[in-house]
Scaffold this active site. Structure first.
Site, short mmCIF file in Angstrom:
data_model
loop_
_atom_site.label_atom_id
_atom_site.label_comp_id
_atom_site.label_asym_id
_atom_site.label_seq_id
_atom_site.Cartn_x
_atom_site.Cartn_y
_atom_site.Cartn_z
N HIS A 17 10.54 4.22 6.10
CA HIS A 17 10.96 4.13 4.70
C HIS A 17 11.86 2.92 4.48
O HIS A 17 11.69 2.16 3.52
CB HIS A 17 11.74 5.38 4.27
CG HIS A 17 10.93 6.64 4.22
ND1 HIS A 17 11.42 7.83 4.72
CD2 HIS A 17 9.70 6.90 3.73
CE1 HIS A 17 10.52 8.78 4.53
NE2 HIS A 17 9.47 8.24 3.93
N LYS A 41 7.60 23.13 -4.35
CA LYS A 41 7.58 23.00 -2.90
C LYS A 41 8.88 23.59 -2.34
O LYS A 41 9.96 23.10 -2.62
CB LYS A 41 7.45 21.53 -2.49
CG LYS A 41 7.31 21.34 -1.00
CD LYS A 41 7.07 19.88 -0.65
CE LYS A 41 7.02 19.71 0.85
NZ LYS A 41 6.89 18.31 1.24
N ARG A 90 0.17 4.02 6.18
CA ARG A 90 0.23 4.03 7.64
C ARG A 90 -1.15 3.83 8.25
O ARG A 90 -1.27 3.38 9.37
CB ARG A 90 0.83 5.33 8.14
CG ARG A 90 2.31 5.47 7.84
CD ARG A 90 2.78 6.81 8.27
NE ARG A 90 1.98 7.82 7.58
CZ ARG A 90 2.44 8.90 6.99
NH1 ARG A 90 3.72 9.14 7.01
NH2 ARG A 90 1.65 9.75 6.39
N SER A 128 7.93 11.68 7.97
CA SER A 128 9.00 12.68 7.89
C SER A 128 8.57 13.98 8.56
O SER A 128 9.37 14.63 9.24
CB SER A 128 9.39 12.92 6.43
OG SER A 128 9.99 11.77 5.89
#
Length: 158
Positions: A17, A41, A90, A128
């Protein structure tokens, strides 16, 4: 003046990040790191306030704003009068998802462009989710996260 918004959950913030934030600052004049507040969430490891504090600590030497948002990203981008949505990739799986989201966001708010930034090779395997998993199993994650995140993870999984 180009204002970019870099959205995410940042649960916890990791060095990938921070790399995107630093590189994003090279291509925009103003960068807002927008921490998602998603009440649907319930599986966050850190609270919204904790995630903001961790990002503020990690970016203390940078000229960025750290804020929270909920709801549609494009509505937040419109409210902030930003021109760019900054996202990182990624790999191929990220590309499929982010390409779809970029198309939807462009349909909902055409003035905002999505900038997809490739993760630096050394951070392409860091997420994460993986950091949380490794830390919960007692692995040394110090090479993957800034000091504030490392301390918070140690406290959480003590």
């Amino acid at each position: 003046m180009i204002h970019a918004v870099y959205p995410g959950s940042f649960d916890p913030p990791h060095n990938g990040h921070l790399d995107v934030i630093r590189r994003g600052l090279r291509v925009c004049d103003r960068l807002t790191v927008a921490v998602l507040d998603n009440p649907l969430k319930s599986s966050y490891l850190f609270t919204l306030a904790e995630r903001v504090a961790l990002l503020e600590a990690a970016t203390a030497d940078l000229t960025v704003e750290v804020e929270t948002f909920s709801g549609l990203l494009v509505e937040y981008v419109r409210h902030k009068e930003a021109q760019v949505i900054l996202k990182s990739l990624r790999g191929a799986l990220d590309f499929e998802y982010e390409a779809q989201m970029a198309g939807l966001n462009r349909t909902l708010h055409p003035p905002a462009e999505t900038l997809l930034m490739l993760a630096a090779p050394e951070w392409s395997v860091v997420s994460s989710t993986r950091v949380r998993e490794l830390a919960s199993l007692g692995a040394d994650v110090s090479r993957f996260v800034p000091e504030a995140s490392l301390k918070a993870l140690h406290e959480r999984f003590r």
